[in-house]
Design an enzyme around this catalytic site. Structure first.
Site, mmCIF file in Angstrom:
data_model
loop_
_atom_site.group_PDB
_atom_site.id
_atom_site.type_symbol
_atom_site.label_atom_id
_atom_site.label_comp_id
_atom_site.label_asym_id
_atom_site.label_seq_id
_atom_site.Cartn_x
_atom_site.Cartn_y
_atom_site.Cartn_z
ATOM 1 N N GLY A 30 0.848 -1.183 0.000
ATOM 2 C CA GLY A 30 0.000 0.000 0.000
ATOM 3 C C GLY A 30 0.881 1.229 0.000
ATOM 4 O O GLY A 30 1.968 1.228 -0.575
ATOM 5 N N CYS A 31 0.441 2.269 0.652
ATOM 6 C CA CYS A 31 1.186 3.526 0.706
ATOM 7 C C CYS A 31 2.603 3.290 1.237
ATOM 8 O O CYS A 31 2.784 2.786 2.336
ATOM 9 C CB CYS A 31 0.444 4.506 1.616
ATOM 10 S SG CYS A 31 1.337 6.033 1.908
ATOM 11 N N PHE A 32 3.597 3.671 0.445
ATOM 12 C CA PHE A 32 4.973 3.413 0.890
ATOM 13 C C PHE A 32 5.365 4.234 2.101
ATOM 14 O O PHE A 32 6.265 3.857 2.836
ATOM 15 C CB PHE A 32 6.006 3.508 -0.228
ATOM 16 C CG PHE A 32 5.957 4.702 -1.149
ATOM 17 C CD1 PHE A 32 5.613 5.966 -0.733
ATOM 18 C CD2 PHE A 32 6.301 4.526 -2.480
ATOM 19 C CE1 PHE A 32 5.598 7.044 -1.605
ATOM 20 C CE2 PHE A 32 6.293 5.592 -3.368
ATOM 21 C CZ PHE A 32 5.936 6.858 -2.931
ATOM 22 N N TRP A 33 4.709 5.350 2.360
ATOM 23 C CA TRP A 33 5.011 6.126 3.564
ATOM 24 C C TRP A 33 4.851 5.263 4.808
ATOM 25 O O TRP A 33 5.632 5.377 5.748
ATOM 26 C CB TRP A 33 4.081 7.315 3.704
ATOM 27 C CG TRP A 33 4.222 8.416 2.717
ATOM 28 C CD1 TRP A 33 5.211 8.580 1.788
ATOM 29 C CD2 TRP A 33 3.338 9.516 2.547
ATOM 30 N NE1 TRP A 33 4.987 9.715 1.061
ATOM 31 C CE2 TRP A 33 3.844 10.307 1.507
ATOM 32 C CE3 TRP A 33 2.159 9.903 3.179
ATOM 33 C CZ2 TRP A 33 3.210 11.483 1.086
ATOM 34 C CZ3 TRP A 33 1.537 11.071 2.761
ATOM 35 C CH2 TRP A 33 2.063 11.847 1.726
ATOM 36 N N CYS A 34 3.822 4.425 4.811
ATOM 37 C CA CYS A 34 3.525 3.600 5.991
ATOM 38 C C CYS A 34 4.383 2.342 6.066
ATOM 39 O O CYS A 34 4.364 1.651 7.086
ATOM 40 C CB CYS A 34 2.051 3.208 6.004
ATOM 41 S SG CYS A 34 0.957 4.606 6.313
#
Length: 172
Positions: free
Chosen positions: A9-13
């Site tokens: 999913g979101c690479f930030w997380c």
């Protein structure tokens, strides 16, 4: 050093859970699995490139093993969701394990089967295991986002539903 690449999913997380261990040299946000050379964040987000948001990890397997990385990976995602992850929907936010060697293929398949057999989830595990392809590093402002923009990161993560899912499904 070895490489491991995960789409969660979101690479930030996906950076912070891997970034805190001895033996992890780097965790880089980027894109993999698409058909466009040198995709931009906008290309990936719109779904025009076919890429997934990924993190690529450089690690020392004598200190931190690939099996340990797999364990962390599974505990950050909903492996039963084929439409994205949490609030982030669409193909670029799907999950995948991108393997860099035959040994990684074997270990990833074993871990996926063990998770499926565990009964932890009532739905099938849909996260694919794919050969690694060209890795494109994401724009600089995406790198180490949780450190650069801690307030926005915390707000985005809190709204995503990821932490509630992790708490509910990975209680010790």
């Amino acid at each position: 050093m070895e490489k491991a690449t995960f789409a969660g999913g979101c690479f930030w997380c996906m950076v912070k859970p891997f970034d805190q261990w001895d033996g992890i040299e780097s965790v880089i946000s980027g894109y993999m699995g698409g058909h466009v050379e040198n995709p931009t964040y906008e290309d990936v987000k719109k779904g025009d490139s076919g890429h997934l948001e990924v993190v690529q990890i450089q690690f020392d397997p004598s200190i931190f093993t690939y099996e340990q990385l797999l364990e962390i990976f599974w505990q950050q995602i909903d492996p039963t969701d084929d439409g994205g992850q949490f609030q982030d929907r669409g193909d670029s936010y799907k999950t995948a394990i991108f393997t860099h060697s035959d040994k990684q293929v074997e270990l990833a398949n074993m871990s996926k089967q063990a998770l499926a057999n565990s009964g932890r989830f009532s739905k099938p595990i849909v996260t694919p295991i794919r050969p690694a392809e060209t890795f494109y590093i994401a724009e600089d402002y995406h790198q180490d986002y949780y450190k650069k923009e801690p307030d926005h990161y915390a707000e985005d993560r809190a709204m995503s539903g990821r932490d509630e899912f992790i708490q509910e499904n990975w209680k010790k």
